[in-house]
Design a protein around this motif. Sequence first.
Motif, PDB file in Angstrom:
ATOM      1  N   UNK A  74       0.907  -1.099  -0.008  1.00 20.58           N
ATOM      2  CA  UNK A  74      -0.028   0.002  -0.040  1.00 20.58           C
ATOM      3  C   UNK A  74       0.864   1.256  -0.020  1.00 20.58           C
ATOM      4  N   UNK A  75       0.611   2.084  -1.012  1.00 19.70           N
ATOM      5  CA  UNK A  75       1.361   3.234  -1.105  1.00 19.70           C
ATOM      6  C   UNK A  75       0.554   4.319  -0.255  1.00 19.70           C
ATOM      7  N   UNK A  76       0.616   5.562  -0.158  1.00 21.92           N
ATOM      8  CA  UNK A  76       0.043   6.587   0.613  1.00 21.92           C
ATOM      9  C   UNK A  76      -1.460   6.839   0.001  1.00 21.92           C
ATOM     10  N   UNK A  77      -1.625   6.648  -1.470  1.00 23.61           N
ATOM     11  CA  UNK A  77      -2.860   6.987  -1.984  1.00 23.61           C
ATOM     12  C   UNK A  77      -3.686   6.201  -1.516  1.00 23.61           C
ATOM     13  N   UNK A  78      -3.506   4.957  -0.785  1.00 24.01           N
ATOM     14  CA  UNK A  78      -4.759   4.079  -0.160  1.00 24.01           C
ATOM     15  C   UNK A  78      -5.291   4.879   1.058  1.00 24.01           C
ATOM     16  N   UNK A 112      -5.211   7.942   1.682  1.00 22.74           N
ATOM     17  CA  UNK A 112      -5.924   9.157   1.257  1.00 22.74           C
ATOM     18  C   UNK A 112      -7.152   8.881   0.735  1.00 22.74           C
ATOM     19  N   UNK A 113      -7.279   7.682  -0.213  1.00 22.39           N
ATOM     20  CA  UNK A 113      -8.573   7.567  -0.916  1.00 22.39           C
ATOM     21  C   UNK A 113      -9.630   7.297   0.089  1.00 22.39           C
ATOM     22  N   UNK A 114      -9.278   6.454   1.125  1.00 27.29           N
ATOM     23  CA  UNK A 114     -10.074   5.929   2.143  1.00 27.29           C
ATOM     24  C   UNK A 114     -10.317   6.821   3.351  1.00 27.29           C
ATOM     25  N   UNK A 115      -9.452   7.936   3.410  1.00 29.68           N
ATOM     26  CA  UNK A 115      -9.144   8.896   4.495  1.00 29.68           C
ATOM     27  C   UNK A 115      -9.246   8.108   5.894  1.00 29.68           C
ATOM     28  N   UNK A 116      -8.243   7.247   6.185  1.00 29.19           N
ATOM     29  CA  UNK A 116      -7.936   6.735   7.140  1.00 29.19           C
ATOM     30  C   UNK A 116      -6.412   6.830   7.752  1.00 29.19           C
ATOM     31  N   UNK A 117      -5.931   6.699   8.816  1.00 30.46           N
ATOM     32  CA  UNK A 117      -4.479   6.559   8.955  1.00 30.46           C
ATOM     33  C   UNK A 117      -3.735   5.456   8.504  1.00 30.46           C
ATOM     34  N   UNK A 118      -2.417   5.654   8.405  1.00 33.67           N
ATOM     35  CA  UNK A 118      -1.659   4.622   8.110  1.00 33.67           C
ATOM     36  C   UNK A 118      -1.754   3.187   8.739  1.00 33.67           C
ATOM     37  N   UNK A 119      -1.861   3.546  10.143  1.00 33.72           N
ATOM     38  CA  UNK A 119      -2.042   2.404  10.932  1.00 33.72           C
ATOM     39  C   UNK A 119      -3.274   1.715  10.747  1.00 33.72           C
ATOM     40  N   UNK A 120      -4.554   2.119  10.427  1.00 38.94           N
ATOM     41  CA  UNK A 120      -5.398   1.601  10.007  1.00 38.94           C
ATOM     42  C   UNK A 120      -5.153   0.587   8.793  1.00 38.94           C
ATOM     43  N   UNK A 121      -4.540   1.345   7.581  1.00 38.70           N
ATOM     44  CA  UNK A 121      -4.135   0.554   6.556  1.00 38.70           C
ATOM     45  C   UNK A 121      -3.194  -0.563   6.668  1.00 38.70           C
ATOM     46  N   UNK A 122      -2.335  -0.504   7.935  1.00 43.33           N
ATOM     47  CA  UNK A 122      -1.302  -1.434   8.083  1.00 43.33           C
ATOM     48  C   UNK A 122      -1.856  -2.325   8.999  1.00 43.33           C
ATOM     49  N   UNK A 123      -2.126  -2.113  10.268  1.00 39.12           N
ATOM     50  CA  UNK A 123      -2.416  -3.018  11.415  1.00 39.12           C
ATOM     51  C   UNK A 123      -3.793  -3.520  11.288  1.00 39.12           C
ATOM     52  N   UNK A 124      -4.852  -2.659  11.092  1.00 37.76           N
ATOM     53  CA  UNK A 124      -6.085  -3.039  10.943  1.00 37.76           C
ATOM     54  C   UNK A 124      -6.653  -3.743   9.868  1.00 37.76           C
ATOM     55  N   UNK A 131       0.650 -11.022   4.563  1.00 41.96           N
ATOM     56  CA  UNK A 131       1.517  -9.971   4.947  1.00 41.96           C
ATOM     57  C   UNK A 131       1.113  -8.550   4.126  1.00 41.96           C
ATOM     58  N   UNK A 132       1.474  -7.393   5.168  1.00 43.86           N
ATOM     59  CA  UNK A 132       0.732  -6.479   4.628  1.00 43.86           C
ATOM     60  C   UNK A 132       1.736  -5.249   4.779  1.00 43.86           C
ATOM     61  N   UNK A 133       2.084  -4.501   3.503  1.00 41.75           N
ATOM     62  CA  UNK A 133       3.353  -3.506   3.611  1.00 41.75           C
ATOM     63  C   UNK A 133       2.709  -2.274   3.128  1.00 41.75           C
ATOM     64  N   UNK A 134       3.131  -1.422   3.962  1.00 39.73           N
ATOM     65  CA  UNK A 134       2.432  -0.272   4.080  1.00 39.73           C
ATOM     66  C   UNK A 134       3.358   1.220   4.134  1.00 39.73           C
ATOM     67  N   UNK A 135       3.589   2.012   3.149  1.00 41.31           N
ATOM     68  CA  UNK A 135       4.195   3.099   3.491  1.00 41.31           C
ATOM     69  C   UNK A 135       3.557   4.155   4.111  1.00 41.31           C
ATOM     70  N   UNK A 136       4.530   4.651   5.104  1.00 40.70           N
ATOM     71  CA  UNK A 136       3.965   5.850   5.961  1.00 40.70           C
ATOM     72  C   UNK A 136       4.452   7.137   5.728  1.00 40.70           C
ATOM     73  N   UNK A 137       4.100   8.166   6.335  1.00 37.46           N
ATOM     74  CA  UNK A 137       4.448   9.514   5.984  1.00 37.46           C
ATOM     75  C   UNK A 137       5.969   9.863   6.091  1.00 37.46           C
ATOM     76  N   UNK A 138       6.438   8.822   6.911  1.00 36.16           N
ATOM     77  CA  UNK A 138       7.992   9.189   7.099  1.00 36.16           C
ATOM     78  C   UNK A 138       9.062   8.457   5.967  1.00 36.16           C
TER      79      UNK A 138
END
Length: 314
Positions: A216-220, A222-234, A249-256
């Motif tokens: 998951x890049x940052x567009x995910x 943004x598109x669903x208006x959730x936190x990186x943590x939500x895309x990643x852990x949840x 496995x779930x790979x999620x790019x964060x703002x850093x």
Amino acid sequence: MYKEIMDLIRKYETIIIHRHKNPDGDALGSQLGLKRLIELNFPNKLVYAVGDENTFVFLGKMDIIDNDVYNNALAIILDVSVPHLVSDDRYELADHIIVIDHHLNPAEIGDTVFINSTCIACSQIICDLAITNNLKLDKIGATPLLTGLVTDSGRFLYPMTSAKTFKMAAYLIERGAEIQDVYDRLYTTSLNFKKLQGYFLNNFKMTKNKVAYMKNDLSVKDKFNVSTFTVSRAMVNQMSGVEGVNIWANFTLDEQNVIQVELRSKRLSIVEVARKYGGGGHALACGCTLKSFEEANLVLNDLDALLEKENQNG
Ligand SMILES: [Mn+2]
């Protein structure tokens, strides 16, 4: 071991309870449950819970305290034993540090360390401490502890859920834990969250030996208006329960610009792979961080190789 912990709680007048950053239900649940437990059974002590807050804030607010509160105080760190993951590093100012955790990592901090990795939740250890020592507990303490049990066990689904987990849940409900309220709060989701779940179900991919994964890049977020943590852990467990899929496995790019990695397995231990890339956690639920999606491919290769070996061994 519980005796040593109780002796220390008895000894100190001021007790400050910490847990890991970006708390989940178990980190906050065990923290607020233990705080209430000490307040109820030792009414003359000053007990504080500190750290960052997030959407789990419905469980209870954090205390804002000055540095000098740590003078001659006892710090208790819950659900984490790695220094840089502890929320609020002022625990170092305390006179004595207790670490209570259920992760597999060897503890890197603490004067007194109690780790039981057979417990599905840190909250389960706190319940056990309460029962073993015949401590009083009420609804205010029981509700967050039940939240910890429910969330870390995936609603009593994950493999380490045991007879003891259910005994502790029964114990907490007998003491007034508001189970319906906990469930309502945990399992009512926003429309965006629901749609994000659908996005995962429709888009995850598979390696040769059926490691299910998402990048998951940052567009995910943004598109669903959730936190990186939500895309990643949840979202990682959206890929669970698929026939033939034993690792996901779930790979999620964060703002850093860091890739947050969540790894899960049905039976085969994968924590060695997380450790190889500088992470850790439980045998079947662990994680790490990476610098790029190219590195993610290396992790996927390692996981795929584990399954390949398993298949060969029959
Ligand atoms: Mn936990």
